[in-house]
Design an enzyme around this catalytic site. Structure first.
Site, PDB file in Angstrom:
ATOM      1  N   HIS A   6      -9.953  -2.166  -1.542  1.00 57.05           N
ATOM      2  CA  HIS A   6     -10.050  -1.191  -0.464  1.00 57.05           C
ATOM      3  C   HIS A   6     -11.272  -1.540   0.381  1.00 57.05           C
ATOM      4  CE1 HIS A   6      -8.982   2.599   1.441  1.00 57.05           C
ATOM      5  NE2 HIS A   6     -10.279   2.807   1.584  1.00 57.05           N
ATOM      6  N   ASP A  17       0.851  -1.190   0.000  1.00 56.18           N
ATOM      7  CA  ASP A  17       0.000   0.000   0.000  1.00 56.18           C
ATOM      8  C   ASP A  17       0.887   1.241   0.000  1.00 56.18           C
ATOM      9  OD1 ASP A  17      -2.749   0.904   0.135  1.00 56.18           O
ATOM     10  OD2 ASP A  17      -2.281   1.710   2.112  1.00 56.18           O
ATOM     11  N   CYS A  36      -6.307   4.749  -3.239  1.00 59.55           N
ATOM     12  CA  CYS A  36      -6.415   3.304  -3.019  1.00 59.55           C
ATOM     13  C   CYS A  36      -7.608   2.654  -3.712  1.00 59.55           C
ATOM     14  CB  CYS A  36      -6.488   3.015  -1.517  1.00 59.55           C
ATOM     15  SG  CYS A  36      -5.056   3.581  -0.587  1.00 59.55           S
TER      16      CYS A  36
END
Length: 498
Positions: A124, A31, A70
């Site tokens: 996500h 991430d 994200c």
């Protein structure tokens, strides 16, 4: 700094498909990880385990995400559809409700007999994956999330302190371009609002939106980011060594990538939320046993664990690197093919009704042939939404209904070309004639994207040339034609590191 997450997509099914061996898959997704890795030429990063993986893999040196946020990036990569097709630009939209019932990468493998499992953050979490990580569509069993999210906003976790020691503060340096470029359009600036909300940053009393972070604090942020990279490297090493110990390294494709990059002070920006290279460029590494690497000896370990705290340096050597531009939408078709499944067919120009197709390219041919030089047609296409022409509190993460402008960015070998265009969030339509701002960077002389030359060029001829294009011409093609026109006759010294 944010914590990185490891995600596993794996199977224990072995079979034969279309004369290609069907392989297991281990998909590792970090991430917010930019290309701050030794195998990407970063001289500061200590990442020996990822570098070791890269030395036995094909490494795409110029891979780009479709949006530096994200949820949109992960939805795009996992469906192999661009954000304008998934219609996911924020954290409050689920593509199956918003646009179409698109097949995901793990869903496709599952439909072909694979047992699919998820650990950590791949979709996500929350609304953007239907509060279920897209289960049961994508996973054979519910996704597992460790309790690590509760530590996301902590200043220093109980275990990363030793990784900070790998990066003495006195050895850290500022970004090479820590100031906001004078030629940067205000709409393009990322005011890093989430960073400002941190308790320690609030105490600095920094003016909004351009007020710089004090230099000593910038060094600490950069130090902690690199420490987080090394922590992730250690976990990747443990994971790959376990794969070895289970006897699965010889029949498992390993993919290592990230959802987007992260600014560490470049252009006076922090976090992500922009179209610059530092925010959109990601590592992309494919290990394919028997193709990218061969076991040297029967008893040789493929991925011996490297203790980063005692052996932090690793000499990365690999002839299997690709320098031409690729995109994260390419992962779905490429991984499918390399694992032994048919790659999805390319999407038509209008693909809202297509459940399974790809906006990316199957890069399988690159594993068999050496790269011969610059591919002029190879581009990536990223985008980022804004609520206004100037920075405001929600500029970084506008909700869908607040999006008024969409910044579309085309990255080729020589250029980054960006247009900020009017956008209607109710119809999801972009107005190609409503140009709010533009950016053009000549990467041979300006690799940091600091000198915007868009305003230096005559756009009157360009407007005449493109005015007659049919409405059906896709924006991506329209921008390619514009870039060709704008740069016609420009002599750019191409990089020669071939």
């Amino acid at each position: 700094m944010k914590t990185f997450y490891l995600v596993i997509l794996c199977t224990l099914l072995l079979a034969v498909c279309a004369r290609r061996e069907r392989r297991n898959v281990l998909f590792i997704m970090a991430d917010d990880l930019r290309t701050s890795l030794g195998c990407y030429g970063d001289q500061v990063a200590k990442s020996p385990n990822i570098d070791q993986l890269a030395s036995k893999s094909q490494v795409f040196l110029n891979a780009y995400a479709q949006q530096a946020l994200c949820a949109p990036s992960r939805a795009s990569m996992l469906t192999s559809r661009r954000p304008d097709t998934t219609r996911v630009y924020d954290f409050t939209s689920y593509w199956r409700d918003q646009s179409g019932n698109y097949t995901t990468l793990p869903q496709y493998f599952k439909s072909r007999g694979y047992f699919t499992m998820s650990v950590g953050k791949i979709f996500h979490p929350g609304i953007s994956s239907n509060f279920s990580d897209d289960y049961p569509y994508s996973w054979s069993i519910p996704a597992y999330h460790p309790a690590s999210l509760q530590y996301e906003k902590k200043k220093v976790l109980s275990g990363p302190q030793e990784y900070l020691s790998l990066y003495p503060l006195e050895n850290m340096t500022l970004a090479p371009d820590p100031n906001v470029p004078k030629s940067l359009p205000p709409v393009a600036y990322n005011p890093w609002t989430d960073v400002r909300r941190r308790e320690d940053v609030q105490k600095l009393n920094i003016s909004f939106p351009y007020g710089p972070i004090p230099k000593d604090f910038q060094l600490r942020i950069r130090q902690h980011y690199y420490a987080a990279v090394s922590y992730v490297d250690a976990q990747v090493g443990r994971l790959l060594t376990t794969l070895d110990q289970l006897g699965l390294a010889d029949n498992t494709v390993v993919v290592f990538t990230s959802d987007h990059g992260w600014s560490l002070g470049e252009h006076g920006e922090w976090a992500k939320y922009s179209n610059f290279d530092v925010a959109t460029q990601v590592p992309l590494i494919f290990y394919v046993p028997g193709i990218t690497a061969h076991r040297e000896g029967f008893r040789e370990s493929t991925f011996p664990l490297i203790d980063i705290l005692t052996h932090s340096d690793y000499s990365f050597k690999n002839a299997k690197v690709r320098r031409n531009v690729v995109e994260l939408v390419d992962v779905f078709p490429t991984l499918s093919y390399m694992a032994g499944l048919p790659a999805p067919e390319p999407c038509p120009d209008v693909s809202l009704q297509e459940e399974l197709c790809t906006d990316g390219d199957n890069l399988a041919y690159t594993f068999r042939h050496r790269e011969r030089g610059v591919e002029a047609e190879a581009i990536s296409f990223s985008q980022y939404p804004r609520p206004a022409d100037t920075p405001q509190e929600n500029s970084d993460q506008p909700d869908l209904e607040d999006i008024k402008i969409m910044g579309y960015s085309l990255r080729s070998w020589d250029y980054r070309y960006t247009l900020w265009l009017g956008f209607n969030p109710k119809t999801f339509q972009v107005n190609v004639t409503d140009v709010h701002a533009g950016e053009l960077y000549m990467l041979a002389d300006d690799p940091g994207e600091d000198r915007n030359v868009y305003s230096d060029l005559d756009h009157s001829g360009l407007l005449r040339k493109t005015a007659g294009l049919p409405r059906t011409v896709p924006l991506q093609m329209r921008m390619k034609l514009q870039l060709l026109y704008l740069t016609a006759g420009m002599k750019v010294n191409r990089r020669t590191a071939w």
